[in-house]
Design a protein around this motif. Structure first.
Motif, mmCIF file in Angstrom:
data_model
loop_
_atom_site.group_PDB
_atom_site.id
_atom_site.type_symbol
_atom_site.label_atom_id
_atom_site.label_comp_id
_atom_site.label_asym_id
_atom_site.label_seq_id
_atom_site.Cartn_x
_atom_site.Cartn_y
_atom_site.Cartn_z
ATOM 1 N N PHE B 647 15.692 -15.827 12.288
ATOM 2 C CA PHE B 647 15.575 -16.497 11.003
ATOM 3 C C PHE B 647 16.902 -16.536 10.265
ATOM 4 O O PHE B 647 17.886 -15.911 10.677
ATOM 5 C CB PHE B 647 14.473 -15.824 10.191
ATOM 6 C CG PHE B 647 13.210 -15.738 10.966
ATOM 7 C CD1 PHE B 647 12.468 -16.882 11.250
ATOM 8 C CD2 PHE B 647 12.792 -14.533 11.514
ATOM 9 C CE1 PHE B 647 11.322 -16.821 12.019
ATOM 10 C CE2 PHE B 647 11.643 -14.462 12.278
ATOM 11 C CZ PHE B 647 10.909 -15.605 12.541
ATOM 12 N N LEU B 648 16.874 -17.285 9.163
ATOM 13 C CA LEU B 648 18.105 -17.579 8.444
ATOM 14 C C LEU B 648 19.019 -16.366 8.195
ATOM 15 O O LEU B 648 20.207 -16.432 8.481
ATOM 16 C CB LEU B 648 17.767 -18.286 7.126
ATOM 17 C CG LEU B 648 18.967 -18.783 6.334
ATOM 18 C CD1 LEU B 648 19.758 -19.819 7.116
ATOM 19 C CD2 LEU B 648 18.513 -19.377 5.017
ATOM 20 N N PRO B 649 18.497 -15.258 7.676
ATOM 21 C CA PRO B 649 19.415 -14.139 7.407
ATOM 22 C C PRO B 649 20.147 -13.670 8.663
ATOM 23 O O PRO B 649 21.334 -13.333 8.613
ATOM 24 C CB PRO B 649 18.488 -13.035 6.882
ATOM 25 C CG PRO B 649 17.294 -13.747 6.375
ATOM 26 C CD PRO B 649 17.132 -14.948 7.249
ATOM 27 N N GLN B 650 19.445 -13.688 9.807
ATOM 28 C CA GLN B 650 20.095 -13.256 11.061
ATOM 29 C C GLN B 650 21.131 -14.277 11.510
ATOM 30 O O GLN B 650 22.195 -13.915 12.006
ATOM 31 C CB GLN B 650 19.041 -13.053 12.148
ATOM 32 C CG GLN B 650 18.124 -11.886 11.844
ATOM 33 C CD GLN B 650 16.752 -12.093 12.442
ATOM 34 O OE1 GLN B 650 16.029 -13.004 12.047
ATOM 35 N NE2 GLN B 650 16.386 -11.252 13.393
ATOM 36 N N ILE B 652 22.863 -16.142 9.556
ATOM 37 C CA ILE B 652 24.029 -15.952 8.689
ATOM 38 C C ILE B 652 24.841 -14.747 9.151
ATOM 39 O O ILE B 652 26.067 -14.793 9.225
ATOM 40 C CB ILE B 652 23.596 -15.769 7.218
ATOM 41 C CG1 ILE B 652 22.918 -17.045 6.705
ATOM 42 C CG2 ILE B 652 24.785 -15.411 6.341
ATOM 43 C CD1 ILE B 652 22.240 -16.888 5.365
ATOM 44 N N LYS B 653 24.151 -13.675 9.475
ATOM 45 C CA LYS B 653 24.852 -12.462 9.913
ATOM 46 C C LYS B 653 25.671 -12.722 11.181
ATOM 47 O O LYS B 653 26.815 -12.285 11.289
ATOM 48 C CB LYS B 653 23.842 -11.337 10.189
ATOM 49 C CG LYS B 653 23.509 -10.555 8.946
ATOM 50 C CD LYS B 653 22.818 -9.256 9.310
ATOM 51 C CE LYS B 653 22.332 -8.563 8.063
ATOM 52 N NZ LYS B 653 20.957 -8.165 8.115
ATOM 53 N N GLU B 656 28.681 -14.664 10.270
ATOM 54 C CA GLU B 656 29.703 -13.820 9.630
ATOM 55 C C GLU B 656 30.449 -12.994 10.682
ATOM 56 O O GLU B 656 31.656 -12.775 10.586
ATOM 57 C CB GLU B 656 29.058 -12.877 8.603
ATOM 58 C CG GLU B 656 28.387 -13.595 7.451
ATOM 59 C CD GLU B 656 29.315 -13.897 6.291
ATOM 60 O OE1 GLU B 656 30.515 -14.097 6.540
ATOM 61 O OE2 GLU B 656 28.834 -13.949 5.145
ATOM 62 N N ILE B 695 23.030 -22.225 -3.591
ATOM 63 C CA ILE B 695 22.934 -21.236 -2.509
ATOM 64 C C ILE B 695 22.781 -21.931 -1.156
ATOM 65 O O ILE B 695 23.358 -21.505 -0.155
ATOM 66 C CB ILE B 695 21.828 -20.197 -2.768
ATOM 67 C CG1 ILE B 695 21.874 -19.095 -1.700
ATOM 68 C CG2 ILE B 695 20.443 -20.825 -2.805
ATOM 69 C CD1 ILE B 695 21.061 -17.866 -2.047
ATOM 70 N N ASN B 698 26.084 -23.062 0.018
ATOM 71 C CA ASN B 698 26.900 -21.902 0.413
ATOM 72 C C ASN B 698 26.505 -21.375 1.791
ATOM 73 O O ASN B 698 27.350 -20.891 2.544
ATOM 74 C CB ASN B 698 26.786 -20.783 -0.630
ATOM 75 C CG ASN B 698 27.439 -21.171 -1.937
ATOM 76 O OD1 ASN B 698 28.268 -22.066 -1.957
ATOM 77 N ND2 ASN B 698 27.042 -20.527 -3.017
ATOM 78 N N ILE B 699 25.212 -21.460 2.104
ATOM 79 C CA ILE B 699 24.774 -21.046 3.441
ATOM 80 C C ILE B 699 25.363 -21.999 4.489
ATOM 81 O O ILE B 699 25.883 -21.565 5.517
ATOM 82 C CB ILE B 699 23.229 -21.000 3.521
ATOM 83 C CG1 ILE B 699 22.723 -19.827 2.666
ATOM 84 C CG2 ILE B 699 22.746 -20.860 4.962
ATOM 85 C CD1 ILE B 699 21.225 -19.793 2.458
ATOM 86 N N LYS B 786 18.457 -31.205 7.978
ATOM 87 C CA LYS B 786 17.378 -30.500 7.279
ATOM 88 C C LYS B 786 17.766 -29.070 6.941
ATOM 89 O O LYS B 786 17.225 -28.485 6.020
ATOM 90 C CB LYS B 786 16.076 -30.565 8.078
ATOM 91 C CG LYS B 786 16.044 -29.736 9.366
ATOM 92 C CD LYS B 786 14.616 -29.756 9.913
ATOM 93 C CE LYS B 786 14.438 -29.327 11.351
ATOM 94 N NZ LYS B 786 15.138 -28.189 11.851
#
Lengths: 226, 798
Positions: B647-650, B652-653, B656, B695, B698-699, B786
């Protein structure tokens, strides 16, 4: 760590795109960011009952303020009064989300979802309080927010102004119709003389073509009514 | 001054303001959404009657029915602001004329919009909106201005500046607070007092929000902090809903009794806000008639503040020095490329390291310093609540920064040079800033402590002469380089001591200069710091991340008794020996040798990814690492995301982690002098005009950067001209636009049309909550994405 209400956990998870039950790692991350959110948030709400008149394509409130849209008119068809409500998590929440974006974008995306879920929880709580104060023979319609269905988003400003939300709870609008603080909701709930369907329905919704939940076969309310 | 302007108040009586106007109008049937101010024109007799009732009940001053009047509302009502304000003042003046010794105040409330960067209202536009109201009252014969019910200190600053720049009338400014002693926007009582006194209002106080019992602690804090007269206007209780109508639960008797107690305690002026009526006013009049107004005494206390934090310099105050490009290449590069995220991150880091004030210097020879300092101050204040020290030798930069600063800043600096005094002191005076005086003049830095003290005296005298109180002047006795002039360290320390003793002002010192040219500078720095603190230094300007100096401050606070029971020290150093022990381990430890770069990226481990990259660089060329390690790992992560396996947080990680790997490659290339061809194509990203929530954008930025696009991020609420300009100057292939609202999709469409004319070769990708593929096509974009991942995939294909 703050105990996270189940509704917030599952709603935040859905917003992130992980369904109702997030995998453990994500659930931990949601709990961690929710703890931070609870320290920063200063939830405020206001609601007020107004007399209303529904026509075919609009609802007139207190004989002076008009909310446009056939959907809202249909929902309020059996109502002579309605509640306008506004809730916000406060300015500090926006600031925390802003700051977190600079430090860790993954955390920020989770925090943002938590805040959206939290403001929904606050709405539900306020709605329950309203419901508890109803007299016999009074029923609530579904909660309806501008931007949803064909009620223009700009009409949020009318609710903000009718409630003096800027003065009373620190909730204002930008010129383009966005709430400030961002994590805020404005809504109308009709007081009907008969039981009303209270499920959120996709067919009413103005963003049903672009909705991320629908794109993956999910929905934000209690059921998906086509 | 207010008591001189309004002659009647030369006697010692408490001044009584009226009660609520809105409550009276609502009881006469004002509807939701109706503009109360319009009644000045449509029902002048009713408004006059309300004012008359309050005068008859004993009010000395009534407020005009103009609380919400401004250019936007007037426009909606189909009248000019001038017409509304003129009619409102005339209604009140007609009422006043029926009595003797009555006064009329122009009432100004918040404008209803939120200031940038939280909202979308630029500072100068806010000043202009309030200036309009003040100018509309010109020539109407109104006696004073009351700014009330403000909850945003920043907006109140704009209003006070507008009032001062456009009228000579006395100004009273009051805010509303919650029971926790803060406003909705987080401003504290003390910050309000400090800022308003600095700006030169004639009286200040609190109104609305709370009932008299709830407001009492706030009133006490205002009275304790304020050097000028105080106005208190509580609500008649909190509004409660009864039968659909707002009611108030405090009786007139109780209200009057409690309000009279405020007057006993020192409030010079009282009145009522929401829910109060002439009945309340009448009873207050009876209660206060025998109370003698207390003289206000100056509270002589050095203070600077942000809206939510006050710094009094009573304890050792660490001023962070890192936001200064001198000698810092990465900050210089960030400023040249307009990368404010870097500046904001540095500010957050300094705060986390223990700084209590941040020095902000944006001086570089090739940038527009006034504009950059103004922007930096605004952005830094959006992510930290520390008060700022505005640092520039450019007077225009100081003026602009002091004007838009939210709170009461410290200006760094003025010197004993006549030219400096003539330019800087008026800025500090006008914007209510404290000012840091450097003990040098036209003949340079004196060699003796005595001469530096003379210059300090010159600065303090000049400041007091133009109305800056002595406590708002801080003195820097200047550290010299001990390797060049060894006797000078002693002179500096002596000067600090003398300045403190002779003038009682707070002292500031940039300590680290002392060790230039010596080895082991940290040892010299922290010893000089200890000596300076002992000599009476209140605020060292230093790097809060310098462990030795931070430890010296902590120990000094124990030894000087500032840290009661050594509580803070014990808390900070409870694990001191453990920290020492663990140091060598962290250097050698780690399993990165066995961890592959691909694994580190997949798991989103930033540090490990950089370390693994370093290991690979010993064997493989940078481009090969990108092709064989980074790209496959990212592709796998991307595919997993698209399939809903992560999912999105992963995502992003992982992105990074890839970024830290790319950074490591670039650093190596820079060191070896090879050309950097690792950076991919250029993308300009912006959230369109009107949208302040970014936000999502920024993602997209994070993900794109880590697929090795060069991203120029223009931020939120960006005008089309700026987007086109950035696309041209950076030679961008792709512009990514985001819009969140149905209302701003129109701006997106306009921006696309503009870009087609200005830079026809650029491809445009759009995204955002309200967009659909159909809508994206309709408004003329090239592609719709999307989410961030689809944005990357699309950009890769272009």
């Amino acid at each position: 760590m703050t105990d996270i209400p189940p509704s917030v956990l599952s709603e935040a998870s859905r917003i992130i795109g992980a369904g109702n039950t997030p995998p453990q790692e994500l659930a931990d991350s949601i709990s961690r960011m929710y703890t931070q959110l609870r320290k920063a948030e200063r939830p405020k709400h206001i609601y007020k009952i107004f007399t209303i008149q529904a026509c075919s394509d609009s609802v007139t409130i207190d004989s002076s303020l008009v909310l446009r849209g056939a959907d809202i008119a249909r929902i309020c068809a059996h109502c002579s009064r309605a509640i306008l409500m506004a809730v916000t998590l406060g300015a500090e929440t926006d600031r925390l989300i802003q700051k977190t974006q600079l430090l860790d974008m993954a955390d920020a995306s989770v925090l943002d979802a938590c805040a959206s879920a939290e403001v929904e929880r606050l709405c539900d709580r306020v709605e329950a309080e309203i419901m508890a104060g109803l007299d016999d023979g009074e029923f609530l319609t579904m909660r309806f927010s501008p931007g949803y269905g064909n009620v223009p988003l700009e009409d949020s400003a009318k609710i903000v102004s009718a409630l003096e939300a800027s003065k009373k709870i620190g909730l204002s609008m930008t010129v383009s119709g966005m709430h400030v603080p961002i994590k805020s909701v404005t809504a109308l709930i009709g007081i009907s003389d008969r039981p009303e369907p209270r499920e959120k329905s996709c067919s009413f919704c103005g963003i049903n073509q672009s909705c991320k939940y629908r794109n993956r076969g999910d929905f934000c309310g209690t059921q998906n009514i086509q | 001054m207010i008591f001189v302007a309004l002659k009647i108040f030369n006697n010692k009586k408490i001044i009584l303001f009226d009660g609520a106007t809105g409550t009276m109008l609502q009881s006469r049937g004002l509807k939701a959404g109706e503009l109360p101010e319009l009644l000045n024109i449509t029902a002048p007799a009713d408004i006059e009657a309300i004012h008359c009732e309050y005068f008859a009940a004993g009010a000395d001053i009534v407020l005009t029915n103009t609380f919400g009047a401004n250019r936007w509302k007037a426009e909606k009502a189909g009248h000019t602001l001038k017409e509304i304000v003129t009619a409102a003042v005339a209604n009140a003046k007609r009422a006043a004329a029926q009595f003797s010794d009555k006064y009329v105040a122009l009432d100004i409330g918040p404008c209803g919009r939120v200031m940038k960067p939280t909202g979308d209202l630029p500072f100068e536009e806010a000043v202009d909106v309030f200036a309009d109201i003040v100018r509309a009252a010109e020539g109407t014969g109104v006696d004073l201005i009351v700014l009330e019910t403000f909850t945003d200190l920043y907006e109140l600053k704009a209003a006070v500046i507008a009032a001062k720049e456009n009228s000579d009338m006395p100004i009273i400014a009051t805010m509303s607070f919650e029971e926790n002693g803060r406003t909705f926007f987080g401003a504290t009582v003390e910050s309000m007092v400090m800022m308003l006194e600095g700006l030169g209002v004639d009286a200040l106080g609190v109104n609305c929000s709370l009932d008299p019992a709830q407001i009492a602690p706030i009133v006490n804090r205002i009275l304790a902090a304020s050097s000028i007269p105080v106005l208190v206007k509580p609500n008649a209780g909190l509004p409660v809903i009864r039968d659909g109508k707002a009611c108030y639960d405090i009786s007139p008797e109780e209200f009057a009794r409690r309000v009279a107690a405020f007057a006993e305690n020192g409030a010079a002026m009282v009145g009522g806000c929401c829910g109060t009526t002439p009945e309340y006013t009448k009873l207050i009049r009876e209660q206060i008639d025998n109370i003698e107004r207390k003289e206000t005494k100056p509270v002589r206390r050095t203070c600077i503040c942000s809206p939510s934090k006050t710094v009094f310099f009573d304890d050792v105050t660490v001023i962070g020095e890192r936001l200064n490009p001198t000698g810092k290449k990465s900050l210089q590069a960030a400023l040249r490329s307009g990368d404010m995220d870097f500046v904001m991150r540095e500010a957050i880091r300094e705060q986390e390291q223990g700084a209590q004030v941040l020095d902000v210097n944006m001086g570089l020879p090739d940038i527009d310093e006034p504009a950059m300092l103004e922007r930096a101050v605004c952005e830094i204040q959006s992510v930290t609540d520390l008060p700022l020290q505005l640092d520039s030798s450019n007077y225009q930069a100081l003026e602009r920064a002091a004007r838009i600063y939210n709170g009461k800043p410290l200006i760094n600096s003025v010197s004993g040079k006549d030219e400096s005094l003539a330019h800087v002191l008026p800025i500090a005076r006008k914007y209510g800033a404290a000012v840091l005086g450097l003990t040098l003049d036209d003949s340079g830095i004196p060699a003796t402590a005595e001469r530096r003290v003379e210059i300090a005296e010159k600065i303090i005298t000049a400041a007091e002469k133009i109305g800056i109180p002595r406590e708002d002047v801080l003195i820097d006795c200047l550290t010299m380089t001990v390797s060049a002039q060894q006797d000078q360290a002693a002179e500096t320390l002596k000067a600090v001591k003398m300045v403190k003793e002779k003038f009682g002002v707070k002292t500031v010192l940039g300590v680290s200069n002392v060790s230039f040219g010596l080895p082991a500078r940290p040892i010299v720095n922290r010893t000089m710091l200890a000596m300076a603190l002992e000599a009476g230094l209140d605020a060292p300007i230093m790097n809060p991340g310098d462990t030795g100096m931070a430890e010296t401050v902590a120990a000094f606070r124990v030894l000087s008794g500032m840290d009661k029971n050594s509580e803070k020290f014990i808390e900070s150093f409870a694990n001191y020996s453990k920290q020492q022990d663990s140091l060598p381990k962290s250097k050698t430890g780690g399993s990165t040798e066995t961890m592959t770069l691909g694994y580190a990226i997949a798991k989103g481990l930033k540090k490990e990814a950089a370390e693994a990259t370093g290991v690979l660089l010993e064997k493989i060329k940078p481009l090969e690492i990108i092709e064989k390690n980074i790209v496959p790992a990212l592709n796998e992560v991307g595919a997993d995301y698209e399939k809903g396996r992560l999912f999105l947080p992963q995502l992003i990680k992982s992105a990074e982690a890839a970024k830290s790997s790319f950074q490591c490659l670039r650093d190596t290339l820079a060191k070896t002098g090879s050309t950097d061809d690792t950076k991919g194509r250029t993308v300009v990203l912006a959230t369109v005009r009107g949208d302040i929530h970014d936000i999502g954008k920024n993602i997209v930025k994070v993900i794109m950067e880590n697929y090795n696009f060069r991203v120029i991020d223009l931020g939120r609420d960006v005008p089309q001209e700026k987007i086109a300009e950035a696309a041209k100057t950076n030679g961008a292939d792709i512009v990514g636009l985001s819009a969140l609202m149905t209302t701003t999709v129109a701006n997106m469409q306009g921006t696309i049309a503009f870009l087609r004319r200005e830079c026809p070769d650029v491809k445009i990708i759009v995204g955002g909550a309200v967009l659909t593929r159909e809508l994206a096509e309709k408004i003329g974009s090239d592609y719709y994405a999307k989410d961030a991942m689809e944005g990357v995939r699309t950009a890769q294909k272009i």
